[in-house]
Write a protein that holds these residues in place. Structure first.
Motif, short mmCIF file in Angstrom:
data_model
loop_
_atom_site.label_atom_id
_atom_site.label_comp_id
_atom_site.label_asym_id
_atom_site.label_seq_id
_atom_site.Cartn_x
_atom_site.Cartn_y
_atom_site.Cartn_z
N ALA A 230 2.79 -1.97 -5.19
CA ALA A 230 1.75 -1.40 -4.34
C ALA A 230 0.44 -1.36 -5.09
O ALA A 230 0.16 -0.43 -5.85
CB ALA A 230 2.16 0.00 -3.89
N LEU B 117 5.40 12.24 -4.73
CA LEU B 117 5.83 11.14 -5.58
C LEU B 117 6.83 11.62 -6.63
O LEU B 117 7.73 10.87 -7.02
CB LEU B 117 4.62 10.51 -6.27
N LEU C 41 6.76 0.76 -6.63
CA LEU C 41 5.41 1.30 -6.81
C LEU C 41 4.51 0.31 -7.51
O LEU C 41 3.31 0.24 -7.24
CB LEU C 41 5.49 2.61 -7.60
N THR D 87 1.35 12.75 -10.26
CA THR D 87 0.98 11.53 -9.55
C THR D 87 0.04 10.68 -10.39
O THR D 87 0.18 9.46 -10.46
CB THR D 87 0.31 11.89 -8.21
N TRP E 242 0.84 -1.19 0.00
CA TRP E 242 0.00 0.00 0.00
C TRP E 242 0.88 1.25 0.00
O TRP E 242 1.84 1.34 0.78
CB TRP E 242 -0.90 -0.07 1.23
N LEU E 243 0.56 2.21 -0.85
CA LEU E 243 1.26 3.48 -0.93
C LEU E 243 0.31 4.59 -0.51
O LEU E 243 -0.81 4.70 -1.02
CB LEU E 243 1.75 3.74 -2.37
N VAL F 197 -4.39 8.67 -2.13
CA VAL F 197 -3.83 9.98 -2.44
C VAL F 197 -4.66 11.06 -1.78
O VAL F 197 -5.85 11.21 -2.08
CB VAL F 197 -3.78 10.22 -3.97
N LEU G 278 0.78 6.81 -11.50
CA LEU G 278 -0.08 5.76 -10.94
C LEU G 278 -1.17 5.31 -11.90
O LEU G 278 -1.87 4.33 -11.62
CB LEU G 278 -0.71 6.24 -9.63
N ARG H 297 -3.32 2.36 -3.59
CA ARG H 297 -2.74 3.70 -3.55
C ARG H 297 -3.79 4.65 -2.98
O ARG H 297 -4.93 4.69 -3.46
CB ARG H 297 -2.31 4.18 -4.94
#
Length: 473
Positions: free
Chosen positions: A362, A343, A359, A378, A79-80, A367, A382, A365
């Motif tokens: 992960a 990021l 990344l 970002t 998880w990010l 944000v 992503l 995510r």
């Protein structure tokens, strides 16, 4: 004409029965309504796990658990978490951990790199749970400080050598050349072969590099002075951990009594300068040490949460160590949580390739609010949908865009009154949270009422939290 119509109707009735039937009342199901109104029909993440909050657009309760989703909706349980300071990242992390710990098969390790008043951010939670943080402090008295030994016998010899190389490469800012790497390898082998009756320590490696034995030169078929010169830079770097500004943390046997069987273990790194080269070195040592001493093939589910994780992702040498840890951990029930502010600072750095690899692992995510240009950067990295990128700059504290392997939702995080004094350690954040308090029925009670299945209601049952007022993070 009327006669013809009457004859036609009579003939039709004779063949097919009555031509007119009673129209049944119109009925529809929730599933049919959702199929018609697609914006309200986004699928949930299941009914088992911990409550995060509410979906902003539908009002549904939002439940998340990587261990439940892994293998079905998630290819990886990592998880990010991204976002500017002051938007609720810390509150999310802390409430998530507190709620995960209500499951008896969960264990959590936190690398706490932030703090104030001489203690880390997680100090209050540790005290509440009766846990003493493992405080790594180079200013502590030599006989009182906590030590983690990079040459701990619990770490394999291959792992020890990889860790030593990483420490040196991070400090130097570049990889070791073949000669320096070979000198380190010979010194490490000699120390492991000759030290007995105690744990080998970094002082032994430094001594061997500075004063190599003649047999080491013979093994390499070079002059003794050449061996010494090859390992001199390596010795100078390691000397920083033995007799320099980082001494007292890694220059002795591992401190007895560090309880890695506790539900929560907090490594307090708040006494280390977050912007110094020391932080990625510390994270590398702690990460590898945990890999060999904490992660075991048992039935427990483990969560490894790293604050200021850009120190890991932005260093190619540390990132390589953690890539192995993440790959290794997926089959052993490990969920890695990386908390990062920007990021763009990571993906545009020297470790872009390694950062991209981490990344990619992960699958979740989250944000929080960012400036428009940062949100666009970002979103590109992503792969977020355009509508999510556009909404990120408008998010208010406590609300974030969640992307769980392509399932994108806007989620409002909920914090209860019981959790609030534990998770809001900063006075300004506490005052902001108090200003946004929603008065009324308990948040968890409301969500339990809104969710239908008994499994979901069980997932939302918290012993001490079930009757607390709702607070917006």
């Amino acid at each position: 004409m009327n006669l013809l119509t009457a004859v036609t109707d009579a003939f039709t009735s004779f063949l097919f029965g009555k031509t007119e039937t009673t129209r049944l009342p119109v009925r529809t199901s929730t599933g049919q309504a959702q199929a018609v109104y697609l914006p309200t029909a986004a699928p949930g993440l299941g009914d088992s796990g911990v409550i995060i909050g509410r979906e902003v657009y539908s009002g549904k309760g939002y439940i998340y658990d990587p261990f439940q989703l892994y293998g079905q909706q998630l290819p990886a349980p990592h998880w990010l978490v991204l976002g500017e300071s002051g938007n609720g990242k810390s509150a999310l992390e802390k409430t998530y951990v507190l709620r995960q710990l209500r499951f008896r098969d969960r264990q959590v390790v936190v690398l706490d790199a932030q703090g104030e008043d001489g203690v880390g951010e997680w100090n209050l939670i540790a005290e509440h749970l009766g846990i003493t943080p493992v405080r790594l402090d180079p200013t502590a008295a030599l006989d009182q400080g906590i030590r983690l030994n990079p040459l701990d016998p619990a770490i394999t010899t291959t792992g020890q050598l990889a860790l030593l190389r990483t420490i040196i490469e991070v400090a130097l800012g570049h990889g070791l050349d073949e000669r320096a790497g070979f000198a380190l390898k010979v010194a490490h082998s000699y120390v492991n072969a000759t030290v007995s009756g105690r744990q080998p320590v970094l002082t032994d490696i430094v001594e061997q590099l500075r004063h190599p034995k003649p047999e080491a030169a013979q093994a390499m078929n070079v002059a003794l002075d050449d061996v010494r010169s090859w390992g001199l830079d390596v010795a100078l770097v390691l000397d920083r951990l033995v007799d320099g500004d980082l001494r007292g943390m890694f220059d002795g046997p591992t401190t007895v009594g560090i309880d890695l069987d506790a539900p929560l273990t907090v490594f307090d790194l708040s006494h280390i300068d977050r912007n110094s080269i020391a932080m990625p070195i510390l994270m590398a040592i702690v990460g590898v040490w945990l890999e060999h001493t904490w992660i075991r093939p048992d039935r427990k589910k483990r969560i490894f949460l790293v604050e200021e994780a850009w120190h890991i992702i932005n260093s190619p040498f540390v990132a390589q160590l953690f890539q192995r840890l993440l790959k290794f951990g997926r089959r052993l029930g490990l969920s890695f949580i990386a908390v990062v502010h920007h990021l763009s600072d990571v993906v545009d750095g020297a470790a872009a390739k390694e950062a991209a690899a981490i990344l990619k692992m992960a699958s979740t995510r989250t944000v929080y609010a960012q400036k428009a240009d940062e949100a666009r950067a970002t979103g590109r990295v992503l792969g977020l949908p355009r509508w999510a990128v556009e909404i990120i700059p408008t998010l208010t504290p406590g609300i974030a865009v969640w992307d769980v392997n392509g399932n994108v939702q806007v989620v409002k995080h909920l914090v209860t009154e019981t959790e609030r004094p534990l998770v809001f350690t900063d006075r300004a954040m506490t005052e902001a949270a108090a200003h946004n308090t929603e008065v009324g029925e308990s948040a968890l009670a409301e969500l339990e009422h809104a969710l239908d299945s008994e499994t979901e209601r069980r997932a939302l049952t918290f012993d001490k939290l079930s009757h607390a007022d709702e607070t917006v993070a």
